[in-house]
Every structure is written in C-alpha cells, then in structure tokens.
Design an enzyme around this catalytic site. Structure first.
Site, mmCIF file in Angstrom:
data_model
loop_
_atom_site.group_PDB
_atom_site.id
_atom_site.type_symbol
_atom_site.label_atom_id
_atom_site.label_comp_id
_atom_site.label_asym_id
_atom_site.label_seq_id
_atom_site.Cartn_x
_atom_site.Cartn_y
_atom_site.Cartn_z
ATOM 1 C CE LYS A 125 -4.577 0.731 0.313
ATOM 2 N NZ LYS A 125 -5.532 -0.115 -0.077
HETATM 3 N N1 GLU Z 1 -7.289 0.062 -3.257
HETATM 4 C C1 GLU Z 1 -8.045 -1.183 -3.412
HETATM 5 C C2 GLU Z 1 -7.950 -2.003 -2.268
HETATM 6 O O1 GLU Z 1 -7.916 -1.491 -1.163
HETATM 7 C C3 GLU Z 1 -7.390 -1.699 -4.770
HETATM 8 C C4 GLU Z 1 -6.113 -2.512 -4.726
HETATM 9 C C5 GLU Z 1 -5.747 -2.880 -6.114
HETATM 10 O O2 GLU Z 1 -6.504 -2.980 -6.925
HETATM 11 O O3 GLU Z 1 -4.620 -3.231 -6.113
HETATM 12 O O4 GLU Z 1 -8.221 -3.096 -2.312
#
Ligand code: GLU
Length: 434
Positions: A120
């Site tokens: 993240k």
């Molecule tokens: N931000 C989204 C999540 O928390 C998508 C993450 C992604 O597609 O890599 O799942």
C-alpha cells in the site's frame, strides 16, 4: 534483557487506543495464528512488513514556491507473487495506516487466491487543494520517489481513497518515460484508453454486492427484493454498490458521506441521487431533494437488514457497535471495524463479511487488468464480470468451509485463517534465502 516489541505484544500490553490500524492488523493476525497453530517463525515474519519506504519530496507550486510532501510505500509480503495495493492521498494518512493496509492486501490477495503479495502507499496531501498541474507534478515526483520498488513484476499500485484512473495514467506514463518504453502492467485502475479494464471502476462495489448476495442466500433471504440497506460512504465503492443493489430491487434507505447524509424510509432513488451528486457541484449527497437529512452517526442505528461501511477505517467501534440494527455487515471499506467492536458484533450474532473478502472485487479486477496489460489483449465486459463473480463466490464458499471445518465463530477469523495459511505455505515452500 531487552524486551522486543513482539514480546510486548504477546504480553498484551496494547495501547488503550482501539483505533491504531497497525495494532489492529496485528491483533487480527495473532487471533488467526492461534486458531491455525501457526509456526512461530512464520508469525515473526508476518508481524513485520518486508519493506517500508518513507520519502519526502519537493513539488513546485503554481506560484513558484516549493512544498515538501511526505509519502509512503509499504510492501508487507511477496511470498505469493508481486506486491499489489493502492495509493491513497489524504491529509491524515500515516505510516501505521499504510502498514495495516499493506498487510490487509496480503490477506485479501491470499483469500481470493490471486497470485500477489500485499502493498500500500500514501501521500500526506489534500488533493482538492491542488491545481491540476500541481497534482500532476506531485504524482510524477512521488512515482519517481518509489520507482525502485514498483514495476509490473515487483509491485503494482492502483487507486485508493482520493486517487483515480487519471492519476494512474500519469503514474504509468512517468514510469514508462523513465524506463524508455510503455509499461502498461505497472499500475492498474487505469483509464480504458491507456490499458485499463472494462468493469474495473465498479468492481469493488460489484464485489460488495456479490458477497452480500451470497450471505443473504445463506440466511435463506431473497436477494434483494425489499432488503433494506444503509450505506456509509458514497464514493467509488459505496455508489457502485448502491446502484447495483438498487438495480436488484434492494431498498437503500440511508446514505452518508463526509459532509452529511440523506434518509428515505421508502428507499432512495439511487440513479437520481448519483446524478444529483455528480451535477450539483457539491460532490455530496447533502441537500438531495428526494430525502430527509440524516446525521452521519445515525447511519449505524437505522433499522435495516444490511449495513455497508464503505468509507474509512475505524468507523464501527466500541462506541457504536451496540446500536447497530443490521443483522449483516458488508465491509466495503478497509478496516472499518475495530477488533473490540468485532467482539461485540459477534456476541450480538451480527454476521460480518470482512473487508478482505467483501471489498476484494477491486483487486481481483486489477488482477484481470494486469493480465490484459501484460498480454495487450483485452476482455469484454461479460468476461470480466463473470470471472469476477466466479472468484468471489468461490472465495466466499471457501471461507465458509473453513469456518465450519475448524469450528470458527466468525467470518473474519475464518478468512484470516485461510489467507494466513496460504501465505505460510508459500513461505515454507520457497524457504528462507539464503
Ligand atoms: N485500493 C483497492 C483495495 O484496497 C484496490 C487495490 C488494487 O487494485 O491493487 O483493495
């Protein structure tokens, strides 16, 4: 003798604050580790993110001044494949939040059995205060600052809170310019015109709907004729979930966002509400003429069948878990329920479909986008949506099987056990380098 952080954790000297996301992620991991009797050596690995990058970087503002921003990219674990996870822009984002969100991505990709680890990122910024050109310079400079980590085979960012397909296009372009060739597979959630996937934008909301439908069927309830729903958050997740539920005849009686909320006991006209939000210039549900105002905190106590927190972490806490009327909670957001609130909900017999399953539609569709980008061969809407439902329904069933086979009380612990087991197996099979 020096007492390590890990020993402190095991002595349960946890802080009184129930809302530290990293502490909460560790509590959830330890809970699952106990149930599956996880090897302590593996637990030691999973209790720490593999890589934590904190960067400060300058951006030239339109008036010629320079602002310095702080950003993060955390890779929690990559035993099952390249790291995967979004980037959020928010004035309150901090390293503990990003560490927790990275760990949750490890579990989310494992529970859905897609070949990724978890990561993240975040930048401490309120993007609404920047001009378009300032935002573009910030995105490019942040991409440059994390370029040693990201790549189609190492770590693939995506949108999250306050980031969007246009920002992903600029990240992809920056990476491509530096590498000297276009690399579509470096980010997902891109616009369709530059290698995005059909269905990606609504995939998280669609996934929330699919898992809710499965849970309602399990309770022998028809989905969704007359099912009453309250939704916290009307951004990319909440609004798409609301639309799909509405199209399937659910009655969405309350919706809140960061500015306030609206309530209609007969059910809100969701397409009309969406066009109000898009066209009123306020980008909020507040003031929508087809409903009464609803104070934000009241969303939790509405008399509904389903409550869908689709906003931020730490929304369901010890201070409101007792007043929830819904019998089913579907977590569209990441980490919306604290472990202490979780306990209360379990004791009250409220079923919670955990974030790592309920909102996994986004990353599952990101996986499809990545595959399409790497192959430069693109799928139809139907192909995407069918593959998405297949994976989510299979994951939902696997979590439930785990729950009954190991006599686990709640779906979060079951999902965590399934995920941690998969990651632990990968670590063991690969072995420890060198
Ligand atoms: N931000 C989204 C999540 O928390 C998508 C993450 C992604 O597609 O890599 O799942």
């Amino acid at each position: 003798m020096e007492i390590t952080k890990r020993e402190i954790f095991h002595q349960k000297e946890l802080s009184e604050d129930e809302t530290n996301p990293w502490q909460n992620a560790l509590i959830q991991l330890n809970e699952a580790a106990k149930v599956i009797n996880l090897d302590n050596n593996i637990l030691k690995i999973l209790e720490r993110p593999a890589t934590t990058l904190i960067t400060t970087f300058p951006v030239t503002m339109d008036d010629g001044s320079i602002e310095v921003f702080e950003g993060y990219r955390v890779q929690h674990n990559m035993s099952r494949g390249p790291c995967k996870g979004g980037i959020r822009f928010s004035p309150s984002v901090n390293i503990d939040e990003v560490k927790a969100l990275a760990a949750w991505m490890t579990w989310k990709t494992a529970v859905t059995n897609i070949p990724y680890g978890g990561a993240k990122g975040g930048v401490v910024v309120d993007p609404s205060k920047l001009s378009q050109s300032e935002l573009q310079r910030l995105v490019r400079r942040f991409t440059y600052s994390i370029i040693s980590l990201i790549g189609p085979n190492s770590d693939i960012p995506a949108p999250d809170i306050n980031t969007n397909p246009e920002i992903m296009a600029v990240m992809m372009d920056t990476y491509s310019m530096i590498k000297g060739h276009t690399e579509l597979g470096v980010v997902t959630g891109k616009p369709i015109e530059v290698g995005g996937s059909l269905g990606r934008k609504e995939a998280t909301g669609r996934g929330v709907y699919i898992t809710m439908e499965e849970a309602l069927h399990q309770q022998n309830k028809q989905c969704c004729d007359g099912v009453k729903i309250a939704i916290q958050g009307f951004g990319n997740v909440g609004s798409h979930f609301a639309r799909i539920a509405y199209e399937n005849k659910a009655k969405i009686i309350g919706v809140t966002d960061i500015f306030g909320g609206v309530y209609n006991p007969n059910g809100l006209d969701i397409p009309d509400l969406i066009s109000y939000v898009e066209n009123s210039g306020k980008r909020s549900v507040v003031g929508y003429p087809g409903a009464d105002p609803l104070p934000q905190a009241d969303i939790f106590s509405l008399d509904v069948d389903v409550l869908a927190p689709c906003a931020l972490e730490n929304q369901i806490t010890t201070s409101n878990a007792e007043i929830i009327e819904a019998s089913l909670i579907v977590e569209g957001a990441n980490g919306p329920t604290t472990p202490r609130a979780d306990k209360i909900l379990n004791e009250r017999g409220i079923v919670v479909i955990p974030d790592i399953l309920a909102n996994a539609g986004g990353v599952v569709c990101s996986y499809f986008e990545w595959v399409q980008s790497l192959q430069s061969f693109f799928w139809s809407d139907d192909q995407v949506n069918n593959a998405l439902s297949n994976i989510l329904i299979k994951s939902f069933k696997e979590v439930n099987l785990y729950k009954s086979r190991y006599n686990i009380q709640d779906l979060r612990t079951a999902a965590m056990c399934l995920a941690v087991n998969r990651v632990a197996k990968a670590i063991k099979l690969r072995g420890i380098f060198p």
